[in-house]
Design a protein around this motif. Structure first.
Motif, PDB file in Angstrom:
ATOM      1  N   LEU A  59       0.817  -1.222   0.000  1.00 29.81           N
ATOM      2  CA  LEU A  59       0.000   0.000   0.000  1.00 29.81           C
ATOM      3  C   LEU A  59       0.843   1.262   0.000  1.00 29.81           C
ATOM      4  O   LEU A  59       0.419   2.287  -0.534  1.00 29.81           O
ATOM      5  CB  LEU A  59      -0.952  -0.007   1.190  1.00 29.81           C
ATOM      6  CG  LEU A  59      -2.109  -0.990   1.042  1.00 29.81           C
ATOM      7  CD1 LEU A  59      -2.808  -1.200   2.377  1.00 29.81           C
ATOM      8  CD2 LEU A  59      -3.087  -0.516  -0.021  1.00 29.81           C
ATOM      9  N   GLU A  60       2.045   1.206   0.574  1.00 30.30           N
ATOM     10  CA  GLU A  60       2.936   2.367   0.568  1.00 30.30           C
ATOM     11  C   GLU A  60       3.328   2.778  -0.847  1.00 30.30           C
ATOM     12  O   GLU A  60       3.776   3.901  -1.061  1.00 30.30           O
ATOM     13  CB  GLU A  60       4.208   2.052   1.359  1.00 30.30           C
ATOM     14  CG  GLU A  60       3.989   1.901   2.839  1.00 30.30           C
ATOM     15  CD  GLU A  60       5.240   1.431   3.572  1.00 30.30           C
ATOM     16  OE1 GLU A  60       6.293   1.228   2.924  1.00 30.30           O
ATOM     17  OE2 GLU A  60       5.156   1.279   4.795  1.00 30.30           O
ATOM     18  N   LEU A  61       3.133   1.891  -1.819  1.00 25.94           N
ATOM     19  CA  LEU A  61       3.605   2.127  -3.185  1.00 25.94           C
ATOM     20  C   LEU A  61       2.505   2.527  -4.163  1.00 25.94           C
ATOM     21  O   LEU A  61       2.773   2.697  -5.344  1.00 25.94           O
ATOM     22  CB  LEU A  61       4.290   0.857  -3.704  1.00 25.94           C
ATOM     23  CG  LEU A  61       5.457   0.343  -2.878  1.00 25.94           C
ATOM     24  CD1 LEU A  61       5.910  -1.018  -3.389  1.00 25.94           C
ATOM     25  CD2 LEU A  61       6.597   1.340  -2.891  1.00 25.94           C
ATOM     26  N   VAL A  62       1.259   2.662  -3.720  1.00 24.86           N
ATOM     27  CA  VAL A  62       0.157   2.845  -4.672  1.00 24.86           C
ATOM     28  C   VAL A  62      -0.325   4.283  -4.820  1.00 24.86           C
ATOM     29  O   VAL A  62      -1.274   4.532  -5.563  1.00 24.86           O
ATOM     30  CB  VAL A  62      -1.035   1.918  -4.333  1.00 24.86           C
ATOM     31  CG1 VAL A  62      -0.630   0.465  -4.366  1.00 24.86           C
ATOM     32  CG2 VAL A  62      -1.690   2.298  -3.023  1.00 24.86           C
ATOM     33  N   GLY A  63       0.309   5.235  -4.198  1.00 23.20           N
ATOM     34  CA  GLY A  63      -0.156   6.618  -4.242  1.00 23.20           C
ATOM     35  C   GLY A  63      -0.272   7.202  -5.637  1.00 23.20           C
ATOM     36  O   GLY A  63      -1.091   8.088  -5.869  1.00 23.20           O
ATOM     37  N   ASP A  64       0.502   6.714  -6.584  1.00 26.93           N
ATOM     38  CA  ASP A  64       0.465   7.236  -7.952  1.00 26.93           C
ATOM     39  C   ASP A  64       0.225   6.117  -8.970  1.00 26.93           C
ATOM     40  O   ASP A  64       0.617   6.219 -10.124  1.00 26.93           O
ATOM     41  CB  ASP A  64       1.767   7.971  -8.274  1.00 26.93           C
ATOM     42  CG  ASP A  64       3.000   7.083  -8.129  1.00 26.93           C
ATOM     43  OD1 ASP A  64       2.886   5.952  -7.613  1.00 26.93           O
ATOM     44  OD2 ASP A  64       4.097   7.516  -8.535  1.00 26.93           O
ATOM     45  N   ARG A  96      -8.280  -2.236   1.523  1.00 25.60           N
ATOM     46  CA  ARG A  96      -7.618  -0.948   1.736  1.00 25.60           C
ATOM     47  C   ARG A  96      -7.361  -0.191   0.435  1.00 25.60           C
ATOM     48  O   ARG A  96      -7.132   1.021   0.466  1.00 25.60           O
ATOM     49  CB  ARG A  96      -6.348  -1.170   2.537  1.00 25.60           C
ATOM     50  CG  ARG A  96      -6.715  -1.703   3.950  1.00 25.60           C
ATOM     51  CD  ARG A  96      -5.563  -2.160   4.757  1.00 25.60           C
ATOM     52  NE  ARG A  96      -4.672  -1.072   5.115  1.00 25.60           N
ATOM     53  CZ  ARG A  96      -3.489  -1.255   5.657  1.00 25.60           C
ATOM     54  NH1 ARG A  96      -3.057  -2.476   5.904  1.00 25.60           N
ATOM     55  NH2 ARG A  96      -2.727  -0.242   5.940  1.00 25.60           N
ATOM     56  N   LEU A  97      -7.403  -0.875  -0.708  1.00 27.57           N
ATOM     57  CA  LEU A  97      -7.210  -0.184  -1.990  1.00 27.57           C
ATOM     58  C   LEU A  97      -8.343   0.788  -2.303  1.00 27.57           C
ATOM     59  O   LEU A  97      -8.175   1.715  -3.092  1.00 27.57           O
ATOM     60  CB  LEU A  97      -7.103  -1.192  -3.139  1.00 27.57           C
ATOM     61  CG  LEU A  97      -5.769  -1.880  -3.331  1.00 27.57           C
ATOM     62  CD1 LEU A  97      -5.841  -2.828  -4.527  1.00 27.57           C
ATOM     63  CD2 LEU A  97      -4.634  -0.892  -3.504  1.00 27.57           C
ATOM     64  N   ASP A  99      -9.466   3.164  -0.686  1.00 14.91           N
ATOM     65  CA  ASP A  99      -9.110   4.535  -0.305  1.00 14.91           C
ATOM     66  C   ASP A  99      -7.845   5.040  -0.974  1.00 14.91           C
ATOM     67  O   ASP A  99      -7.160   5.904  -0.439  1.00 14.91           O
ATOM     68  CB  ASP A  99      -8.954   4.621   1.221  1.00 14.91           C
ATOM     69  CG  ASP A  99     -10.249   4.309   1.940  1.00 14.91           C
ATOM     70  OD1 ASP A  99     -11.310   4.700   1.435  1.00 14.91           O
ATOM     71  OD2 ASP A  99     -10.190   3.667   3.006  1.00 14.91           O
ATOM     72  N   THR A 100      -7.528   4.507  -2.152  1.00 11.28           N
ATOM     73  CA  THR A 100      -6.327   4.907  -2.884  1.00 11.28           C
ATOM     74  C   THR A 100      -6.719   5.321  -4.299  1.00 11.28           C
ATOM     75  O   THR A 100      -7.850   5.110  -4.725  1.00 11.28           O
ATOM     76  CB  THR A 100      -5.314   3.742  -2.969  1.00 11.28           C
ATOM     77  OG1 THR A 100      -5.810   2.751  -3.875  1.00 11.28           O
ATOM     78  CG2 THR A 100      -5.036   3.134  -1.600  1.00 11.28           C
ATOM     79  N   PRO A 101      -5.784   5.862  -5.069  1.00 13.38           N
ATOM     80  CA  PRO A 101      -6.068   6.221  -6.462  1.00 13.38           C
ATOM     81  C   PRO A 101      -6.129   5.020  -7.414  1.00 13.38           C
ATOM     82  O   PRO A 101      -6.410   5.195  -8.602  1.00 13.38           O
ATOM     83  CB  PRO A 101      -4.895   7.125  -6.854  1.00 13.38           C
ATOM     84  CG  PRO A 101      -4.108   7.382  -5.643  1.00 13.38           C
ATOM     85  CD  PRO A 101      -4.490   6.376  -4.624  1.00 13.38           C
TER      86      PRO A 101
END
Length: 162
Positions: A59-64, A96-97, A99-101
């Motif tokens: 999850l730390e890697l999915v911001g972009d 948890r994905l 809440d990510t882009p």
């Protein structure tokens, strides 16, 4: 430019990464080892440290990232660890994905891992798609046919963002 995250960026993951790079994607690939990250970098893919047994590290890697690929159909390890990454760890990650882009998730449903684990993982992914409206693709292309497998994975990726 869309970015893909390949979780389990081994030999086939690097083939997929090269194909996506040719299509204009930015690609990040994960490995648990420094040797694996070196091989990923040598393929022109951005290397990252992550362990699928620890969803937070992914999850730390999915911001972009637009699309996540879970390429663990031929992962190695003991039965308990494999059951976790195709079961509860996968499910926690998908929860948890939301809440990510991330706009899509591709699951490799064939490989050397026990068929019942892969079938169960595919069902977890389908259910996440229904429950949280995450666009998902389940790919069953034969990993023994690298060209066909890569095309199947790439086509699934493109469908998710079309």
């Amino acid at each position: 430019m869309a970015r893909a995250l390949i979780v389990g960026c081994g030999c086939r993951g690097r083939l997929l990464g090269a194909d996506l790079l040719e299509r204009g994607w930015a690609v990040r690939g994960t490995s648990r080892s420094s040797a694996g990250r070196s091989e990923i970098a040598a393929a022109g893919i951005e290397p990252a440290l992550a362990d699928p047994d620890r969803p937070g590290s992914v999850l730390e890697l999915v911001g972009d990232v637009a699309v996540v690929h879970w390429l663990l159909g031929s992962a190695r390890g003991d039965g308990e660890a494999l059951a976790a990454i195709h079961g509860p760890r996968l499910e926690r990650l998908l929860e948890r994905l939301v809440d990510t882009p991330v706009r899509g998730f591709v699951y490799e449903a064939t490989g050397t891992v026990a068929t019942d684990l892969l079938r169960g993982g595919a069902e977890i992914v389908r259910e996440a798609g229904r429950r949280w409206r995450i666009p998902v693709e389940i790919v069953t292309a034969d990993p023994e046919d690298p060209s066909g497998w890569t095309e199947g994975m790439s086509a699934a990726t493109v469908r998710l963002i079309a």
